[in-house]
Design an enzyme around this catalytic site. Sequence first.
Site, mmCIF file in Angstrom:
data_model
loop_
_atom_site.group_PDB
_atom_site.id
_atom_site.type_symbol
_atom_site.label_atom_id
_atom_site.label_comp_id
_atom_site.label_asym_id
_atom_site.label_seq_id
_atom_site.Cartn_x
_atom_site.Cartn_y
_atom_site.Cartn_z
ATOM 1 N N ASP A 109 0.941 -0.960 0.247
ATOM 2 C CA ASP A 109 -0.402 -0.090 0.306
ATOM 3 C C ASP A 109 0.750 1.220 0.219
ATOM 4 O O ASP A 109 1.468 1.472 -0.744
ATOM 5 C CB ASP A 109 -0.663 0.431 1.268
ATOM 6 C CG ASP A 109 -2.152 0.947 0.949
ATOM 7 O OD1 ASP A 109 -3.337 0.985 0.487
ATOM 8 O OD2 ASP A 109 -2.048 1.904 1.826
ATOM 9 N N HIS B 123 -7.226 -6.266 -0.605
ATOM 10 C CA HIS B 123 -6.469 -5.360 -0.270
ATOM 11 C C HIS B 123 -4.811 -5.977 0.562
ATOM 12 O O HIS B 123 -3.839 -5.432 0.482
ATOM 13 C CB HIS B 123 -6.061 -4.111 -0.442
ATOM 14 C CG HIS B 123 -6.109 -2.640 0.117
ATOM 15 N ND1 HIS B 123 -4.976 -2.359 -1.478
ATOM 16 C CD2 HIS B 123 -4.731 -2.357 1.011
ATOM 17 C CE1 HIS B 123 -3.438 -1.408 -0.696
ATOM 18 N NE2 HIS B 123 -4.584 -1.207 -0.085
ATOM 19 N N TYR C 162 -1.891 11.071 1.861
ATOM 20 C CA TYR C 162 -2.503 11.631 1.242
ATOM 21 C C TYR C 162 -2.345 12.885 0.188
ATOM 22 O O TYR C 162 -2.053 13.506 -0.849
ATOM 23 C CB TYR C 162 -4.026 11.233 1.193
ATOM 24 C CG TYR C 162 -3.893 9.964 0.750
ATOM 25 C CD1 TYR C 162 -4.118 8.359 -0.045
ATOM 26 C CD2 TYR C 162 -3.265 9.222 2.650
ATOM 27 C CE1 TYR C 162 -4.642 7.763 0.425
ATOM 28 C CE2 TYR C 162 -3.823 7.618 2.421
ATOM 29 C CZ TYR C 162 -4.200 7.220 1.776
ATOM 30 O OH TYR C 162 -4.474 4.944 1.831
#
Length: 315
Positions: free
Chosen positions: A101, A294, A229
């Site tokens: 990730d 995921h 982010y």
Amino acid sequence: MEKIEHTTINTNGVNLHVASIGTGPAVLFLHGFPELWYSWRHQMLALSSLGYRAIAPDLRGYGDSDAPPSPESYSSLHIVGDLVGLIDQLGIDQIFLVGHDWGAVIAWQFCLFRPDRVKALVNMSVPFRPRHPTRKPIETFRALFGDDYYVCRFQAPGEVEEDFASDDTANLLKKFYGGRNPRPPCVPKEIGFKGLKAPELPSWLSEEDLNYFAEKFNQRGFTGGLNYYRALDLTWELTAAWTGVQVKVPTKFIVGDLDITYHIPGAKEYINEGGLKKDVPYLQEVVVMEGVAHFVNQEKAEEVSAHIHDFIKKF
């Protein structure tokens, strides 16, 4: 688990909490969002029993590591700087690098900036994304998925934290960990993350595991993780000099076929039809795990540990 040692290392102006176990060649594990060093517990025990030194930090912003408040402290240059400083402090010249990730994003950047420090890379979920010369990442995500796409929603400081805080942390984490829908995660403001229905606790995660994650996020909050982010466009600006540079480290890439990252338009083709190999010329193996979502390193812990070992033992 009780044999895992915990230390604090000062590097690049921050204190990082570092978990480690074993002796031998060093394997550095990089976690994603919303995770911790603990996401690698299975791999750490497996690899240490096979003669490796397993090292997993809480990345800056997470767990028991420092969390600078500003998004501007979370560019890839900052994070890779932390990690180079970390291995310097430990007296390690070269590492095997393993990422998942956001940890995978950082691992690609690490190999781009300092390939001299990496013997080989095993990366999971997020393929290498070459820097677009003219278009910033957030602009790209907005164009693809709209303003409700989770990465775009995460851009507003304070707003998402309030939304997260209005939910029980363990319940919120279940929504992340338990998701098996590979469609792009879009969360309209009027629903919010609190308004999403929590799935059952996945079979690969115990209540005890979930509570460990929740306890740490209750202490630290989510701002540090969200700041990764929020620094995407800043990293894009700072890494202009690496436009077009290939990742030249021996690499294995692992992804689940139910992973949201695998279903981003064009991703499957890029991974399987030569695009990734062009950008990562020493890519030796791609593993697509069927029926896996995921959080591949936790969902298929034993298989992933075996995949890592089978690859790194060659070097």
